[in-house]
Design a protein around this motif. Structure first.
Motif, PDB file in Angstrom:
ATOM      1  N   ASP A   1      15.663   6.691  -0.508  1.00 23.98           N
ATOM      2  CA  ASP A   1      15.562   7.945   0.232  1.00 23.98           C
ATOM      3  C   ASP A   1      16.384   7.880   1.512  1.00 23.98           C
ATOM      4  O   ASP A   1      16.409   6.855   2.200  1.00 23.98           O
ATOM      5  CB  ASP A   1      14.102   8.241   0.577  1.00 23.98           C
ATOM      6  N   ARG A   2      17.025   8.980   1.858  1.00 25.13           N
ATOM      7  CA  ARG A   2      17.858   9.041   3.056  1.00 25.13           C
ATOM      8  C   ARG A   2      17.007   8.827   4.307  1.00 25.13           C
ATOM      9  O   ARG A   2      15.864   9.273   4.389  1.00 25.13           O
ATOM     10  CB  ARG A   2      18.575  10.382   3.147  1.00 25.13           C
ATOM     11  N   ARG A   3      17.586   8.168   5.286  1.00 23.62           N
ATOM     12  CA  ARG A   3      16.917   7.901   6.555  1.00 23.62           C
ATOM     13  C   ARG A   3      17.987   7.586   7.585  1.00 23.62           C
ATOM     14  O   ARG A   3      19.154   7.348   7.239  1.00 23.62           O
ATOM     15  CB  ARG A   3      15.954   6.715   6.422  1.00 23.62           C
ATOM     16  N   ALA A   4      17.616   7.568   8.846  1.00 23.16           N
ATOM     17  CA  ALA A   4      18.549   7.161   9.896  1.00 23.16           C
ATOM     18  C   ALA A   4      18.814   5.669   9.782  1.00 23.16           C
ATOM     19  O   ALA A   4      17.894   4.874   9.561  1.00 23.16           O
ATOM     20  CB  ALA A   4      17.975   7.491  11.269  1.00 23.16           C
ATOM     21  N   THR A   5      20.082   5.275   9.906  1.00 27.42           N
ATOM     22  CA  THR A   5      20.463   3.865   9.875  1.00 27.42           C
ATOM     23  C   THR A   5      21.419   3.571  11.014  1.00 27.42           C
ATOM     24  O   THR A   5      22.053   4.469  11.562  1.00 27.42           O
ATOM     25  CB  THR A   5      21.140   3.496   8.540  1.00 27.42           C
TER      26      THR A   5
ATOM     27  N   GLY B   1       0.799  -1.219   0.000  1.00 29.05           N
ATOM     28  CA  GLY B   1       0.000   0.000   0.000  1.00 29.05           C
ATOM     29  C   GLY B   1       0.829   1.265   0.000  1.00 29.05           C
ATOM     30  O   GLY B   1       0.370   2.307   0.466  1.00 29.05           O
ATOM     31  N   GLY B   2       2.050   1.188  -0.525  1.00 30.72           N
ATOM     32  CA  GLY B   2       2.921   2.352  -0.564  1.00 30.72           C
ATOM     33  C   GLY B   2       3.613   2.655   0.744  1.00 30.72           C
ATOM     34  O   GLY B   2       4.189   3.733   0.911  1.00 30.72           O
ATOM     35  N   ALA B   3       3.598   1.717   1.697  1.00 34.39           N
ATOM     36  CA  ALA B   3       4.259   1.926   2.988  1.00 34.39           C
ATOM     37  C   ALA B   3       5.772   2.048   2.806  1.00 34.39           C
ATOM     38  O   ALA B   3       6.342   1.620   1.798  1.00 34.39           O
ATOM     39  CB  ALA B   3       3.948   0.765   3.936  1.00 34.39           C
ATOM     40  N   ASP B   4       6.416   2.631   3.786  1.00 29.32           N
ATOM     41  CA  ASP B   4       7.873   2.776   3.790  1.00 29.32           C
ATOM     42  C   ASP B   4       8.487   1.425   4.148  1.00 29.32           C
ATOM     43  O   ASP B   4       8.824   1.175   5.306  1.00 29.32           O
ATOM     44  CB  ASP B   4       8.272   3.853   4.802  1.00 29.32           C
ATOM     45  N   LYS B   5       8.615   0.565   3.155  1.00 27.98           N
ATOM     46  CA  LYS B   5       9.022  -0.813   3.444  1.00 27.98           C
ATOM     47  C   LYS B   5      10.380  -0.924   4.144  1.00 27.98           C
ATOM     48  O   LYS B   5      10.494  -1.676   5.122  1.00 27.98           O
ATOM     49  CB  LYS B   5       9.001  -1.671   2.177  1.00 27.98           C
ATOM     50  N   PRO B   6      11.432  -0.222   3.707  1.00 22.88           N
ATOM     51  CA  PRO B   6      12.711  -0.366   4.417  1.00 22.88           C
ATOM     52  C   PRO B   6      12.634  -0.009   5.894  1.00 22.88           C
ATOM     53  O   PRO B   6      13.439  -0.477   6.689  1.00 22.88           O
ATOM     54  CB  PRO B   6      13.641   0.589   3.660  1.00 22.88           C
ATOM     55  N   GLY B   7      11.654   0.842   6.261  1.00 28.29           N
ATOM     56  CA  GLY B   7      11.523   1.254   7.648  1.00 28.29           C
ATOM     57  C   GLY B   7      10.591   0.400   8.475  1.00 28.29           C
ATOM     58  O   GLY B   7      10.495   0.589   9.695  1.00 28.29           O
ATOM     59  N   VAL B   8       9.896  -0.558   7.841  1.00 28.80           N
ATOM     60  CA  VAL B   8       9.001  -1.442   8.591  1.00 28.80           C
ATOM     61  C   VAL B   8       9.840  -2.269   9.560  1.00 28.80           C
ATOM     62  O   VAL B   8      10.885  -2.821   9.192  1.00 28.80           O
ATOM     63  CB  VAL B   8       8.201  -2.356   7.643  1.00 28.80           C
ATOM     64  N   ARG B   9       9.358  -2.385  10.790  1.00 29.24           N
ATOM     65  CA  ARG B   9      10.139  -3.070  11.824  1.00 29.24           C
ATOM     66  C   ARG B   9       9.719  -4.533  11.958  1.00 29.24           C
ATOM     67  O   ARG B   9       8.527  -4.855  11.983  1.00 29.24           O
ATOM     68  CB  ARG B   9       9.986  -2.360  13.173  1.00 29.24           C
ATOM     69  N   VAL B  10      10.714  -5.372  12.049  1.00 30.30           N
ATOM     70  CA  VAL B  10      10.538  -6.796  12.330  1.00 30.30           C
ATOM     71  C   VAL B  10      11.471  -7.134  13.481  1.00 30.30           C
ATOM     72  O   VAL B  10      12.687  -6.939  13.373  1.00 30.30           O
ATOM     73  CB  VAL B  10      10.856  -7.667  11.090  1.00 30.30           C
TER      74      VAL B  10
END
Length: 312
Positions: free
Chosen positions: A51-55, A18-27
């Motif tokens: 896209d840039r994000r905290a890693t 659904g267009g969610a921010d997949k790399p940021g989804v938590r598992v």
């Protein structure tokens, strides 16, 4: 160990989520992207296309042109920032990828005559985004494809892999498991809570959250907690392990991870010996009776109802 760079593709549209921010989804309390980055922390250079994000660790960022141009365009963009002879290529949605798979891919890619290696899933399908490639033939084929088609945008990865001599690695059911749908996310979250994996997953998540880079023998700590609970009292287990950690931190202040791990082991040894001595004393007292245990004169017993309550 083979020197390598890594390219992580993290810029997809995630339409099935659904267009969610997949790399940021938590598992398991960690973003999918961070779980992938943890599996390849031996890379000399890490490039993330997205896209840039905290890693959790430093990376280089880039984007494909045009944005949304697909995995082949993203791979081409990432490759421009790499310099190593071998390039690991991963998608950002692999929750169970581990260093063992990374090592196996790099070893296979380094075999004579091989231009790379990729994983196959349990159904035998190639996974070109769980792969390691020799950089020179990878650059060559991408340049030829761009010349032939005018651009890398919108092209499928199979156009690339069909032109390379690739070894295949059986990844098993976990390494190539990717999260394309919310059902996949739910399955991954359930899997890490299975009995055989949950403690390792939890400890890794806690260390990540606290910024701790320390490998300790969790079996020693679990044994200590058991001995403290049995030999002293149940609340002694968490308190004792906390004190062991505190003592180890003081003993290894300013030292490296190896010395800190050794300090934990030594503090655990001392605390375990103490807990076992308490248990032995209790067993001896139980066998000898109240008088031998130092009970009140005349055989009077303490008020059992007050034991451990802190009340008068």
């Amino acid at each position: 160990m083979t020197a390598y760079d890594v390219i992580v593709l993290a810029g997809g549209a995630a339409k099935r989520l659904g267009g969610a921010d997949k790399p940021g989804v938590r598992v398991g309390g960690r973003a999918l992207l961070d779980r992938v980055l943890a599996a390849c922390d031996g890379a000399a250079r890490t490039v993330v296309v997205g896209d840039r994000r905290a890693t959790d660790r430093p990376v280089l960022w880039t984007r494909e042109v045009p944005q949304g141009g697909g995995p082949l365009a993203a791979l081409g963009a990432g490759l421009k920032l790499t310099t190593a002879e071998y390039v690991l290529v991963l998608s950002a949605d692999l929750p169970f990828l581990g260093p063992g798979t990374v090592d196996a891919l790099l070893a296979a890619a380094g075999e004579p005559g091989s231009e790379g290696a990729l994983c196959t899933d349990p159904d035998g399908r190639d996974q070109p985004l769980v792969a390691a490639y020799r950089a020179e033939p990878l650059r060559r084929e991408l340049a030829l494809i761009a010349t032939e088609y005018g651009s890398l945008a919108g092209l499928p990865l199979r156009i690339l892999t069909a032109e390379l001599e690739l070894a295949r690695i059986d990844a098993g059911p976990d390494a190539a498991f990717d999260c394309d749908t919310w059902d996949d996310i739910a399955a991954a979250r359930a899997r890490i809570r299975e009995h055989g994996a949950v403690l390792d997953e939890w400890i890794t998540s806690v260390k990540n959250e606290l910024g701790i880079e320390l490998d300790v023998d969790t079996g020693v700590l679990l044994d200590l907690a058991r001995d403290a609970a049995h030999g002293v009292a149940r609340p002694a287990a968490p308190l004792t392990t906390f004190l062991v950690g505190y003592a180890a931190a003081r003993a290894s202040a300013g030292a490296g991870p190896d010395e800190a791990a050794a300090a934990v082991a030594e503090a655990s040894r001392k605390a375990t010996a103490l807990a076992l001595s308490w248990e032995a004393e209790a067993a001896e007292s139980a066998g000898q009776g109240g008088d031998a245990a130092g009970g009140p004169a005349g055989g009077a017993k303490p008020d059992a109802g007050r034991e451990g309550t802190g009340t008068s």
